[in-house]
Scaffold this active site. Structure first.
Site, PDB file in Angstrom:
ATOM      1  N   THR A   1       0.922  -1.229  -0.033  1.00  9.98           N
ATOM      2  CA  THR A   1       0.026   0.032   0.017  1.00  9.98           C
ATOM      3  C   THR A   1       0.772   1.182  -0.088  1.00  9.98           C
ATOM      4  O   THR A   1       1.977   1.314   0.568  1.00  9.98           O
ATOM      5  CB  THR A   1      -1.032   0.071   1.050  1.00  9.98           C
TER       6      THR A   1
ATOM      7  N   ARG B   1     -14.671  -6.273  -0.711  1.00  7.49           N
ATOM      8  CA  ARG B   1     -13.918  -6.169   0.381  1.00  7.49           C
ATOM      9  C   ARG B   1     -13.375  -4.834   0.436  1.00  7.49           C
ATOM     10  O   ARG B   1     -12.595  -4.511  -0.746  1.00  7.49           O
ATOM     11  CB  ARG B   1     -12.961  -7.360   0.804  1.00  7.49           C
TER      12      ARG B   1
ATOM     13  N   ASP C   1      -8.949  -0.169   5.211  1.00 13.13           N
ATOM     14  CA  ASP C   1      -8.993   1.066   5.897  1.00 13.13           C
ATOM     15  C   ASP C   1      -8.383   2.073   5.006  1.00 13.13           C
ATOM     16  O   ASP C   1      -8.821   3.441   5.208  1.00 13.13           O
ATOM     17  CB  ASP C   1      -7.847   0.897   6.949  1.00 13.13           C
TER      18      ASP C   1
ATOM     19  N   THR D   1      -0.870   1.713   6.609  1.00 18.85           N
ATOM     20  CA  THR D   1      -0.656   0.645   5.891  1.00 18.85           C
ATOM     21  C   THR D   1      -0.354  -0.829   6.622  1.00 18.85           C
ATOM     22  O   THR D   1       0.373  -0.818   7.742  1.00 18.85           O
ATOM     23  CB  THR D   1       0.657   0.767   5.175  1.00 18.85           C
TER      24      THR D   1
END
Length: 317
Positions: free
Chosen positions: A186, A214, A217, A237
């Site tokens: 990420t 899905r 965050d 992350t």
């Protein structure tokens, strides 16, 4: 830590001192994802983060806004197939791309985000368009695609954005050779520009082999991304489900608001999510003064930083 990182309570973080004071009016800190990058690949990941920080610094040096600089840094990383964002992002259980991104500025608390977005080259640019042009904050799935196309973005050829490495990770997950609960790579950035505005942006493909639909965050304000001029900015992350449970980004920002140094706030937040929700990962922080801090509970988290007055970009893992 490797395969045992879930049970380790060790947090490795860089003691930054007062980076903002050593720099100048603007600062930027980029991350390339918390995880376990092999030693043979680590230099390349650090280089990718450094290129992104350099691009953001060029925007800020020329008087550009923090939002422009943050978007630029993330777009560079979305184009770099070594990272889990944009081109090269991980695949869901059906072998498809579903991309998440968010950007938030701290002056007026404006934000934009997209989640479960199909293949578009720069999800963060679409999130920026949401920030600029919509009364809403978060668009999902087919709605995100409709918004993007209505605002001039063209869907990409998904096969051109899917890399051999992403396909291999999914195959290895199905064979039980890798942990599907991890989402390394990420990307994110935090910025303070010359006007004092702080900005955070995050972009990801999520978890390898995730269920269709899905969302983690990264696109959720307060979980993976947050910015407030009265405190600072955060990009996280790692274990998205755990981060959502503790509102990790907002927790760290509230500690900055209380006067904690970014280094201490980052370390404390990463300890907290590990102890409270058994979640591993990392975060980068910038406070209202431009001071920088980061922490991780994984073996690696590539990062790069620049600030007015520095001779060169600083980077590491």
């Amino acid at each position: 830590m490797g395969a045992d990182h879930k049970v380790s309570a060790k947090v490795a973080g860089h003691v930054t001192g007062s980076w903002g004071a050593q720099g100048g009016r603007w600062s930027v800190l980029v991350h390339g994802g918390a995880g376990d990058v092999p030693d043979a690949s680590l230099a390349g990941h650090i280089d990718g983060a450094s290129i992104a920080a350099t691009a953001a610094a060029a925007v800020l040096r020329d008087g550009g806004s923090g939002v422009d600089a943050a978007q630029k840094a993330v777009e560079v990383l979305e184009d770099d197939s070594r990272f889990n964002a944009g081109t090269g992002a991980c695949l869901n259980s059906l072998g498809k791309l579903e991309l998440d991104a968010a950007i938030m500025e701290g002056a007026e608390l404006r934000a934009g985000a997209v989640c479960a977005l199909p293949a578009f080259r720069h999800p963060v640019a679409i999130a920026r368009a949401v920030l600029d042009a919509s009364d809403h904050i978060l668009y999902a799935g087919a709605g995100a695609k409709l918004f993007a196309e209505a605002h001039g973005f063209t869907a990409a050829n998904e096969q051109e954005m899917i890399t051999v490495a992403a396909r291999d990770r999914l195959v290895r997950l199905r064979e039980g050779a890798v942990d599907g609960n991890w989402a390394g790579g990420t990307v994110g950035v935090v910025v303070r520009d010359a006007t004092g505005t702080v900005v955070a942006a995050t972009s990801t493909g999520g978890k390898v082999g995730k269920a269709p639909g899905r969302v983690g965050d990264s696109p959720l304000l307060g979980a993976g991304t947050y910015a407030d001029n009265l405190a600072g900015a955060c990009s996280s992350t790692g274990d998205g489900e755990a981060f959502m449970r503790v509102c990790l980004a907002k927790t760290a920002i509230d500690w900055l608001r209380a006067g904690m140094h970014p280094d201490d706030a980052a370390r404390g937040a990463i300890h907290y999510v590990l102890e409270r929700a058994n979640g591993v990962g990392g975060m980068i922080l910038i406070d209202r003064q431009g001071r920088l801090g980061w922490a991780r509970s994984t073996r690696t988290m590539t990062w790069a930083a620049a600030s007015e007055g520095w001779d060169a970009v600083r980077s590491g893992a």
